[in-house]
Structure formats: structure tokens, C-alpha cells
Design a protein around this motif. Structure first.
Motif, short mmCIF file in Angstrom:
data_model
loop_
_atom_site.label_atom_id
_atom_site.label_comp_id
_atom_site.label_asym_id
_atom_site.label_seq_id
_atom_site.Cartn_x
_atom_site.Cartn_y
_atom_site.Cartn_z
N GLY A 113 0.80 -1.22 0.00
CA GLY A 113 0.00 0.00 0.00
C GLY A 113 0.83 1.27 0.00
O GLY A 113 0.51 2.24 -0.70
N ALA A 114 1.92 1.29 0.76
CA ALA A 114 2.75 2.50 0.84
C ALA A 114 3.32 2.86 -0.52
O ALA A 114 3.30 4.03 -0.94
N HIS A 117 0.50 4.11 -2.85
CA HIS A 117 0.10 5.47 -2.48
C HIS A 117 1.14 6.48 -2.96
O HIS A 117 0.80 7.56 -3.47
N ARG A 144 -10.94 7.64 7.20
CA ARG A 144 -9.93 8.58 6.75
C ARG A 144 -10.48 9.97 6.43
O ARG A 144 -9.69 10.89 6.20
N ILE A 213 -4.85 3.17 8.38
CA ILE A 213 -5.72 4.35 8.24
C ILE A 213 -6.08 4.92 9.61
O ILE A 213 -6.03 6.13 9.83
N HIS A 216 -2.79 6.39 11.36
CA HIS A 216 -1.92 7.25 10.54
C HIS A 216 -0.47 6.77 10.57
O HIS A 216 0.47 7.54 10.78
N ARG A 218 2.18 3.27 9.01
CA ARG A 218 2.27 2.20 8.03
C ARG A 218 2.27 0.84 8.72
O ARG A 218 3.16 0.55 9.53
N GLU A 333 -2.42 8.68 1.36
CA GLU A 333 -1.91 8.02 2.56
C GLU A 333 -1.59 9.05 3.63
O GLU A 333 -1.02 10.10 3.36
N SER A 334 -1.99 8.73 4.87
CA SER A 334 -1.63 9.55 6.02
C SER A 334 -0.83 8.68 6.97
O SER A 334 -1.38 7.83 7.67
N ALA A 335 0.49 8.86 6.97
CA ALA A 335 1.36 8.03 7.80
C ALA A 335 2.32 8.89 8.61
O ALA A 335 3.44 8.49 8.88
#
Length: 432
Positions: A113-114, A117, A144, A213, A216, A218, A333-335
């Protein structure tokens, strides 16, 4: 209203893909009104072109998905192939061609996913995947977007309909695991090879997505502790009922009390009958979210199947097409927290342990000593003789909250006692 249609490439046309194509055709006018422009199915990439696909123009069918994406006129790609490859390569190709992507691919998103994104953000495109978790249930977008201003501390849910159907049948009818699995297979809820479901792989992928998600940060599939439910027995359900509980296969994502780490895990667990998840029956899914400001929320509905999953795909398609018209993108993505994922040994919960022991004086004291030596406090004990075994008894211990590592050490030591014939069952107790 824009008159040139937004063109969509459909990658995959199985149970979900065929429903997506059908809805796009039958609801074309409604989709046009909601998006603000016509949307057109421009091509359908499949592996077996000879298969009859009702309602789909044969001229749209192709076996060359890459060529479809590189035509130069595709606006959005819908990926419902599943698996890692060729889905990953095709999604990457779509971004390279300036195409936003809607996906239902939980396994790929949990693993990569990272990177996906990052590719979408670099290209200024959307990557939406509401259908990857819990089918038709609106869950990804609320987490999200709707709860973006809140702090989520826990996400716990039933995210696999096959396993919930099996466990529900075992609970309500007294059936054994194999009997319940056979019924699930006959009804089409279980695949011919149910391993991904019953061993928790499907739920673990969804847990990784939800944890990332919600917190926030990974979280990859490899970060998720996973246990299947094939060893759950009728005796476990009988013990659960005596405690006022039932058994569910749960995906649990938690933020540590100090906020410095997170955990993600999938395993069967006893939950009180008073908990909202206990009443989730048949093949339904439900996810329980605990947030600081919003409090406790539960999302419930069908978690799989062609039509429910297609509903989530089409919802994403509308959002992505609107963004295309506005020359904008939705949330990516919010990480930012970059929280570490703690190992399972640090998870703290309660436990239900069933032991086969010698039916003689002093056994309970020996067992209690082992628990005390490992720092695991006992809440209740129940012992019942079993004359048919020739001198054995069943000893059930329910603990107070303790770290998983401490419980593992306790069980290892118990197995070494001469008076313990075997550890029949270990079950976590959640939701209290």
C-alpha cells in the motif's frame, strides 16, 4: 455538464467485476447525474475471453490489460483481479498513464500500500479502495475522512463473512467445525480451498489496512499477528456459554495506552453476549470503532459478494470521477505518526485456558503456582472430574489481564508439569 464521457477500464470480470459492469450499464443515467459527466465502460480485461458475460458487449473484451491502459483515452481503472501480480504491475502502469485507480485488492494494499500510495501521489492521481475491507460497508472513507479530526484508539471487528458463518453455526446449532464448514461450502460462503479465510489471512490483510488508516502509520501484512479458527471446538463454545460469551474471529487494531505504538492482530476470541459484535450472525461483517471524541461507533452489513462489493467500487468510482472533473485528488496516505508496531507478546488481554489434569489433590495448587511465577493473575477456576478418562479432570482457568508473552511462558511451564496431561484450549477474552 461535460458531454465527453469519462472512460473506465475494468480489470477483471469475475463475480465483482461483472456486477460493476452491470451497474454501470443499468444505472448509467444516475451515474451521469451524480458525477456531472457521462461515464463509459471502455474496455474489460479478462483471462478467458471465450467465457459468456451477459450484458457486456463482446467488443469490449480483451486479454491485453496493459494495452487497454495504454490506449491514451482511459480516465479511471477499476482493478478487481485480486492477488499481487499482475494487479500490482497494472496499477503502476495506470498511474504512469495518468489514470486514477479504484481497487478492491486487500492483499496487495496490505503488502504494498505505501508504494502504491506514493506512486499515486507522485502522479497527482487517486487511489481509492473502499471495497477492499468489509464489502459494501462504508468504512474506509469514514475512517480517513469523517473521523480525520478525531483520535481513534481501537478498531475491532468481524471482517470475514465465511468464518463468521462457520462460528455462528457452531454456536447456534452445536455443529462441529468441519460440519459447519461443509455447510458454508455448500451455500457458497466458503471457497473450495477455504485456507485464506479460516486461517485468518484474509482478515489479517484487512486489519493491516484498517490499522494504517486509523492510526496514521504504516502497517504491513507481516506486522499483523495471525491465528486461524480451525481448532475452535464445541467444548470451547460450551465454556464460552458458561461465561456468558460467544466466540468470533476478530481483527483487532489498538493504539497503546501511552500512544507510542500500535498493535494489529487476528485470532478467535470469546466476547460477552452483551457486546454489539456478539449479535452479528451468518455471513455478516461488523466493525467496532472507539474514538476519543466520537465515542463508540459500529459499522454493520454484508461484507462480501458481487453486488455488495460492487456497490463500494461504484461509490469510489463516483468520487474519483468527480475529482477528475475538478482536477483534484482525494485523501491519500496519512502516515505522519510513524508509530512502531509492537509484537504480540506485548498485547495485554484476558485468557481462557482449558487443561486436562490428573484428578487428585494438589493439582490446583501446582497450576496456581505456575501462573503466579509468571505474573499472570487468576480470576476464576472451574474443575470438573471426567470419570470416563480414568482419573483425569478438566480444569478451566480464566485470568485477569496479562501480557501475551507472560501467558505463553505460563502455558509452556504448565505443559512440563507431570500432573498436566495436556493444554486443550487457549482462548483470549475480548470486548469487556
Amino acid at each position: 455538464m461535460r458531454t465527453r464521457p469519462l472512460k473506465v477500464a475494468l480489470l477483471g470480470c469475475g463475480v465483482v467485476g461483472s456486477e460493476v459492469a452491470r451497474i454501470m450499464t443499468t444505472h448509467a443515467d444516475d451515474l451521469t447525474a451524480r458525477i456531472g459527466a457521462p461515464v463509459e465502460l471502455a474496455g474489460v480485461a479478462v483471462r478467458r475471453p471465450s467465457k459468456v458475460r451477459a450484458g457486456i458487449d463482446p467488443a469490449l473484451i480483451t486479454t491485453d490489460a496493459t494495452a487497454l491502459l495504454k490506449r491514451g483515452d482511459i480516465d479511471v481503472a477499476i482493478e478487481v483481479i485480486g492477488g499481487i501480480e499482475p494487479a500490482r504491475t497494472l496499477i503502476t502502469t495506470a498511474f504512469e498513464q495518468g489514470i486514477s485507480v479504484v481497487s478492491a485488492n486487500k492483499a496487495l494494499l496490505a503488502q504494498d500500500g505505501a508504494a502504491l500510495h506514493a506512486a499515486a501521489e507522485s502522479a497527482g492521481l487517486d487511489l481509492y479502495y473502499e471495497a477492499a475491507v468489509a464489502g459494501a460497508i462504508p468504512l474506509i472513507r469514514p475512517l480517513r475522512e469523517s473521523l480525520a479530526g478525531d483520535k481513534i484508539n481501537r478498531v475491532m471487528g468481524i471482517v470475514n463473512g465465511t468464518t463468521n458463518f462457520i462460528l455462528d453455526k457452531m454456536d447456534s446449532t452445536g455443529a462441529g467445525y468441519q460440519e459447519a464448514l461443509d455447510e458454508a461450502t455448500a451455500l457458497g460462503y466458503a471457497e473450495a480451498d477455504p485456507t485464506a479465510d479460516v486461517e485468518g489471512y484474509d482478515a489479517a490483510a484487512k486489519a493491516a489496512i484498517l490499522a494504517g488508516i486509523a492510526f496514521h502509520t504504516r502497517v504491513r501484512l507481516d506486522d499483523v499477528h495471525r491465528e486461524g479458527m480451525t481448532e475452535v471446538s464445541a467444548a470451547d463454545f460450551a465454556s464460552a456459554k458458561r461465561m456468558g460469551c460467544t466466540i468470533k474471529l476478530l481483527a483487532i487494531c489498538e493504539r497503546a495506552a501511552d500512544g507510542g505504538s500500535v498493535t494489529a492482530r487476528v485470532h478467535p476470541a470469546m466476547i460477552p453476549l452483551t457486546h454489539p459484535l456478539a449479535s452479528v450472525r451468518e455471513a455478516y461483517n461488523a466493525v467496532f470503532v472507539e474514538a476519543e471524541a466520537a465515542g463508540r461507533l459500529m459499522f454493520y452489513g454484508p461484507g462480501a459478494g458481487g453486488s455488495p462489493t460492487a456497490s463500494a467500487v461504484l461509490g469510489d468510482l463516483v468520487a474519483v470521477c468527480r475529482n477528475k472533473l475538478d482536477r483534484a485528488t482525494g485523501p491519500g496516505e496519512s502516515a505522519y505518526t510513524q508509530l512502531p508496531v509492537s509484537p504480540m507478546g506485548e498485547v495485554v488481554t484476558r485468557y481462557h485456558i482449558s487443561l486436562d489434569v490428573a484428578d487428585k489433590p494438589g493439582v490446583l495448587a501446582q497450576v496456581a503456582t505456575v501462573f503466579a511465577e509468571h505474573g499472570v493473575s487468576i480470576d476464576t477456576v472451574r474443575q470438573q472430574g471426567r470419570p470416563e478418562t480414568g482419573g483425569e479432570a478438566s480444569l478451566v482457568v480464566v485470568t485477569h489481564r496479562a501480557p501475551d508473552a507472560a501467558l505463553s511462558g505460563t502455558v509452556e511451564a504448565l505443559r512440563k508439569l507431570d500432573t498436566v496431561a495436556g493444554v486443550a484450549s487457549i482462548m483470549r477474552v475480548e470486548g469487556e
